[in-house]
Scaffold this motif. Sequence first.
Motif, short mmCIF file in Angstrom:
data_model
loop_
_atom_site.label_atom_id
_atom_site.label_comp_id
_atom_site.label_asym_id
_atom_site.label_seq_id
_atom_site.Cartn_x
_atom_site.Cartn_y
_atom_site.Cartn_z
N LEU A 1 32.22 3.10 12.27
CA LEU A 1 32.31 1.82 11.58
C LEU A 1 31.82 0.68 12.48
O LEU A 1 31.04 -0.18 12.05
N SER A 2 32.25 0.71 13.76
CA SER A 2 31.87 -0.38 14.65
C SER A 2 30.37 -0.39 14.88
O SER A 2 29.75 -1.45 14.92
N PHE A 3 29.78 0.81 15.01
CA PHE A 3 28.33 0.85 15.19
C PHE A 3 27.60 0.32 13.95
O PHE A 3 26.62 -0.40 14.07
N VAL A 4 28.12 0.67 12.78
CA VAL A 4 27.49 0.21 11.54
C VAL A 4 27.62 -1.30 11.43
O VAL A 4 26.63 -2.01 11.14
N ILE A 5 28.85 -1.82 11.69
CA ILE A 5 29.05 -3.27 11.62
C ILE A 5 28.16 -3.98 12.63
O ILE A 5 27.53 -5.00 12.34
N PHE A 6 28.07 -3.41 13.83
CA PHE A 6 27.24 -3.99 14.89
C PHE A 6 25.78 -4.10 14.43
O PHE A 6 25.18 -5.18 14.46
N ALA A 7 25.24 -2.98 13.95
CA ALA A 7 23.83 -2.96 13.56
C ALA A 7 23.59 -3.86 12.36
O ALA A 7 22.68 -4.70 12.37
N ALA A 8 24.43 -3.71 11.33
CA ALA A 8 24.25 -4.51 10.13
C ALA A 8 24.44 -5.99 10.45
O ALA A 8 23.68 -6.84 9.99
N GLY A 9 25.46 -6.27 11.28
CA GLY A 9 25.73 -7.66 11.66
C GLY A 9 24.56 -8.30 12.35
O GLY A 9 24.18 -9.43 12.06
N ILE B 1 31.98 -4.83 17.29
CA ILE B 1 32.19 -5.53 16.02
C ILE B 1 32.04 -7.03 16.22
O ILE B 1 31.51 -7.74 15.36
N MET B 2 32.46 -7.52 17.39
CA MET B 2 32.44 -8.97 17.61
C MET B 2 31.05 -9.51 17.92
O MET B 2 30.77 -10.68 17.64
N ILE B 3 30.18 -8.69 18.50
CA ILE B 3 28.90 -9.21 18.99
C ILE B 3 28.13 -10.04 17.95
O ILE B 3 27.77 -11.17 18.23
N PRO B 4 27.94 -9.55 16.73
CA PRO B 4 27.13 -10.35 15.82
C PRO B 4 27.81 -11.64 15.36
O PRO B 4 27.13 -12.55 14.89
N PHE B 5 29.13 -11.71 15.47
CA PHE B 5 29.84 -12.83 14.85
C PHE B 5 30.51 -13.77 15.84
O PHE B 5 31.36 -14.57 15.46
N SER B 6 30.14 -13.68 17.10
CA SER B 6 30.81 -14.55 18.08
C SER B 6 29.78 -15.05 19.08
O SER B 6 28.59 -14.88 18.90
N LYS B 7 30.28 -15.66 20.15
CA LYS B 7 29.39 -16.15 21.22
C LYS B 7 28.52 -15.03 21.78
O LYS B 7 27.47 -15.30 22.33
N PHE B 8 28.97 -13.77 21.62
CA PHE B 8 28.17 -12.65 22.11
C PHE B 8 26.81 -12.57 21.43
O PHE B 8 25.91 -11.91 21.92
#
Lengths: 129, 224, 238
Positions: C25-33, C203-210
């Motif tokens: 899930l986290s990989f999917v959210i990461f890539a999609a994000g 999961i946080m990378i696409p949606f935060s300062k990351f």
Amino acid sequence: MSDNKNNNGKIDTRTIQSILKENKKQIKLGLTMCAHCSLCAESCFLYMSRDLDPEYMPSYKFLHSIGKLYKKKGKVSAGQLEKMRDLVFCNCVLCTRCYCPFGIDIPSLITLGRRVCRSQGLFREYDKA
Amino acid sequence: MIKAKPKPIPEIQNYIESFDKILIAGCGGCVSVCLAGGQKEVNILKTELELAFSKTNTKKEIAGYTVERQCNSGLIEELDAIVTHYDCIISIACGAGIQHLAERYPAIPVLPGVNTIAIGVDLDIGLYEERCRACGECVLAYTAGICPVTRCAKGIFNGPCGGTNGENCEVSDAIDCAWLLIYNRLKEQNRLEDILKIQPPMEWKNTIKRTIVQKGYENRYIEK
Amino acid sequence: MNPIISHIIPVEAIVDFIYGPLIWLSFVIFAAGLIVQTWRYKMMTKINDNPPLIPKKEIPKSETGSRWERFFYKLAFFRLSVMGFNPLLVTISLVFHLCLLITPLFLLAHNIMLENVFGFSLPSFLPGTSHLLTGIVLACGFFFMLRRIIIRRVRAITTFYDYLILGLALAPFLTGFLAHQNAFDCYDTLILLHILSCEILLIMIPFSKFFHMIFFFFGRFLIINEYSLGAPKRSWQF
């Protein structure tokens, strides 16, 4: 229409909120992307000539003006807004030369801070010695 | 910075007579610093015009709005949504700002509210003096930091002319002879030989519109 | 495990979830994000309508300068750039970000797992090298933290969130390293924390300062700016 006029010390929160709403994307982008790294400091000639006072750092100026306004959803007191006025008008001449490693357009964010202040009749008075 | 002075109210009143809705556009740049076109001056002009029109019982809708700098298209953008409500704009920015507004809103008459006078220095609050005429070919290096273009009535590069009485300009006794000032300062600095060097005449580039491509930006704006 | 606690909270189910589906899930959210956010930011820009080029003959030769003059100007510009002012900080940042990326990618244990699951893997560093790189990441992270505490101008804009972000970025490295050393004899807990922190990070990378991981290239290579790199063609249109 927003008409910048003198409100005699009263803060018109709705006007501030409409400016914030209109520019939400830009403000949010700036706030999210700023890594608080302070690499912008040396690009500000005022910072360099004012004893390296952090209050002259470009990121400080936008975080503590439009950034604060955005986080408080425009609900600020007259005193707080006057402090922001000093920050965006007196600590910045908007020379637009700030460096940002991520390319955040800091000058336009400070401009927005100035715009909010102007809408409340707060601006730099050059005839006050 | 650029120095300007508000136009007399009757003059402004005269050319806005036929318009009902008037927007006064201020500028937060140079004209704000010289107390001619900032937000405060917008409010002053608004009040003055309202008073002037109330004397003749004319109803006008006058509003004011100040932008950061009228010489930057990004910074006048916020006017886009506002100007459509008005029949004309009085810009109290410098000449460049006024023309910039006029270019951006070609359908709306843009009228000047100030006379742009000079590039000058602040002697005191509300007191300014001209120093530069933006000729585009600075010669201050050999004139001891005194500009012959601005301060000599003839703008001559190899002076003085024969019209000086030894102290003043032939135009008026109140005007110093720029070349006397240049001579005196060069003498103080022990560089009098500079005044003997014949300088080629200026090309007077400021008689046509000039474009400035800054160093490092040649590739972006100049054809290869 | 305390049976009462495990009765109220389905600990085993949560652990299974962290070890299994949450990874995917986290990989999917990461890539999609990353894709969605990049697209979103791209929609906030437009191709800049540049003014027409000025014919070369209209510019006096004295104003364009010789090739050497232009080179020296660029050199002076570099000296006065952020690299000239903060060479140490810029170097440490570069090293930190580089190690941050390559350490997990070329770690032996990660690649063995890749091999087991997908049947292919990337080349791996020797364990010693990986240890060194992990050490560098942690040391740089410590440097950043000290900087936040000590230097006045950084302190002036530092919030709690900044420490949280830094901690989150370092957590996988710290837990992974400790687990590998079997510190405190609790490998299971450490590896669980390692996986969990990685999942949170991804999961946080696409949606935060990351997101500056992408935005750096976006803001500097795509958007016209005094400090832009390359030949960007876009400007913001919010």
